[in-house]
Write a protein that holds these residues in place. Structure first.
Motif, mmCIF file in Angstrom:
data_model
loop_
_atom_site.group_PDB
_atom_site.id
_atom_site.type_symbol
_atom_site.label_atom_id
_atom_site.label_comp_id
_atom_site.label_asym_id
_atom_site.label_seq_id
_atom_site.Cartn_x
_atom_site.Cartn_y
_atom_site.Cartn_z
ATOM 1 N N ALA A 17 12.628 43.171 14.539
ATOM 2 C CA ALA A 17 11.795 43.215 13.341
ATOM 3 C C ALA A 17 12.588 42.848 12.089
ATOM 4 O O ALA A 17 12.022 42.339 11.119
ATOM 5 C CB ALA A 17 11.196 44.608 13.180
ATOM 6 N N LYS A 18 13.905 43.084 12.103
ATOM 7 C CA LYS A 18 14.729 42.818 10.927
ATOM 8 C C LYS A 18 15.514 41.518 11.026
ATOM 9 O O LYS A 18 16.170 41.135 10.081
ATOM 10 C CB LYS A 18 15.703 43.976 10.712
ATOM 11 C CG LYS A 18 15.014 45.283 10.393
ATOM 12 C CD LYS A 18 16.015 46.394 10.230
ATOM 13 C CE LYS A 18 15.296 47.712 9.955
ATOM 14 N NZ LYS A 18 16.231 48.821 9.874
ATOM 15 N N GLU A 19 15.488 40.867 12.165
ATOM 16 C CA GLU A 19 16.247 39.627 12.355
ATOM 17 C C GLU A 19 15.509 38.475 11.669
ATOM 18 O O GLU A 19 14.354 38.192 12.011
ATOM 19 C CB GLU A 19 16.418 39.348 13.846
ATOM 20 C CG GLU A 19 17.417 38.286 14.192
ATOM 21 C CD GLU A 19 18.846 38.686 13.870
ATOM 22 O OE1 GLU A 19 19.632 37.772 13.631
ATOM 23 O OE2 GLU A 19 19.163 39.886 13.844
ATOM 24 N N PRO A 20 16.134 37.789 10.716
ATOM 25 C CA PRO A 20 15.405 36.788 9.928
ATOM 26 C C PRO A 20 15.090 35.499 10.696
ATOM 27 O O PRO A 20 14.119 34.835 10.395
ATOM 28 C CB PRO A 20 16.347 36.501 8.768
ATOM 29 C CG PRO A 20 17.698 36.861 9.264
ATOM 30 C CD PRO A 20 17.494 37.977 10.249
ATOM 31 N N GLY A 21 15.863 35.128 11.697
ATOM 32 C CA GLY A 21 15.672 33.832 12.324
ATOM 33 C C GLY A 21 14.728 33.823 13.509
ATOM 34 O O GLY A 21 14.626 32.804 14.204
ATOM 35 N N LEU A 22 14.007 34.895 13.779
ATOM 36 C CA LEU A 22 13.144 34.958 14.962
ATOM 37 C C LEU A 22 11.692 34.679 14.590
ATOM 38 O O LEU A 22 11.175 35.177 13.602
ATOM 39 C CB LEU A 22 13.224 36.330 15.619
ATOM 40 C CG LEU A 22 14.570 36.712 16.228
ATOM 41 C CD1 LEU A 22 14.495 38.119 16.784
ATOM 42 C CD2 LEU A 22 14.985 35.741 17.307
ATOM 43 N N PRO A 24 7.567 34.857 15.434
ATOM 44 C CA PRO A 24 6.710 35.917 16.002
ATOM 45 C C PRO A 24 6.619 35.821 17.527
ATOM 46 O O PRO A 24 6.578 36.846 18.213
ATOM 47 C CB PRO A 24 5.347 35.677 15.354
ATOM 48 C CG PRO A 24 5.660 34.957 14.095
ATOM 49 C CD PRO A 24 6.879 34.145 14.359
ATOM 50 N N GLU A 25 6.631 34.607 18.065
ATOM 51 C CA GLU A 25 6.582 34.432 19.524
ATOM 52 C C GLU A 25 7.846 34.974 20.176
ATOM 53 O O GLU A 25 7.783 35.628 21.216
ATOM 54 C CB GLU A 25 6.405 32.944 19.864
ATOM 55 C CG GLU A 25 6.322 32.652 21.338
ATOM 56 C CD GLU A 25 5.121 33.258 22.018
ATOM 57 O OE1 GLU A 25 5.180 33.482 23.241
ATOM 58 O OE2 GLU A 25 4.105 33.518 21.335
ATOM 59 N N GLN A 26 8.996 34.741 19.560
ATOM 60 C CA GLN A 26 10.250 35.261 20.102
ATOM 61 C C GLN A 26 10.281 36.786 20.027
ATOM 62 O O GLN A 26 10.741 37.453 20.953
ATOM 63 C CB GLN A 26 11.437 34.672 19.338
ATOM 64 C CG GLN A 26 11.681 33.208 19.633
ATOM 65 C CD GLN A 26 12.743 32.614 18.725
ATOM 66 O OE1 GLN A 26 12.889 33.029 17.572
ATOM 67 N NE2 GLN A 26 13.477 31.632 19.251
#
Length: 92
Positions: A17-22, A24-26
């Motif tokens: 939830a906090k990772e900026p490079g992901l 929504p599908e990932q």
């Protein structure tokens, strides 16, 4: 190779939830994988509990079965009835 910094960067846990490079599908895929892993761990734990429960029930069952045969083999009431019947025939 084998430095602590490399291992820590490779094995670090991330919060999807906090990772900026992901995308929504990932994030959804990561949640599905984590859910599947939790389910497998739960199944393993339940399987071991079920095996222990089955062994316990089996031990109690065989114990009752064995005790029943042991106690029936100790009973001599039929022998006493036959002796009484023989004594009654002898008197008659």
């Amino acid at each position: 190779p084998g430095e602590q910094g490399d291992a820590a960067a490779f094995a670090r846990r991330i919060d999807p939830a906090k990772e900026p490079g992901l995308s929504p599908e990932q994030r959804r895929l990561m949640a599905q994988v984590e859910y599947a892993q939790r389910q497998r761990a739960l199944q393993r734990r339940l399987r071991s509990r079920n095996v222990l429960l089955a062994l316990g029930i089996g031990a109690v069952t065989f114990g009752i079965y064995g005790y029943t045969f042991y106690s029936v083999s100790q009973e001599r009431f039929l022998d006493e009835l036959e002796q009484e019947a023989e004594a009654a025939r002898a008197r008659a």
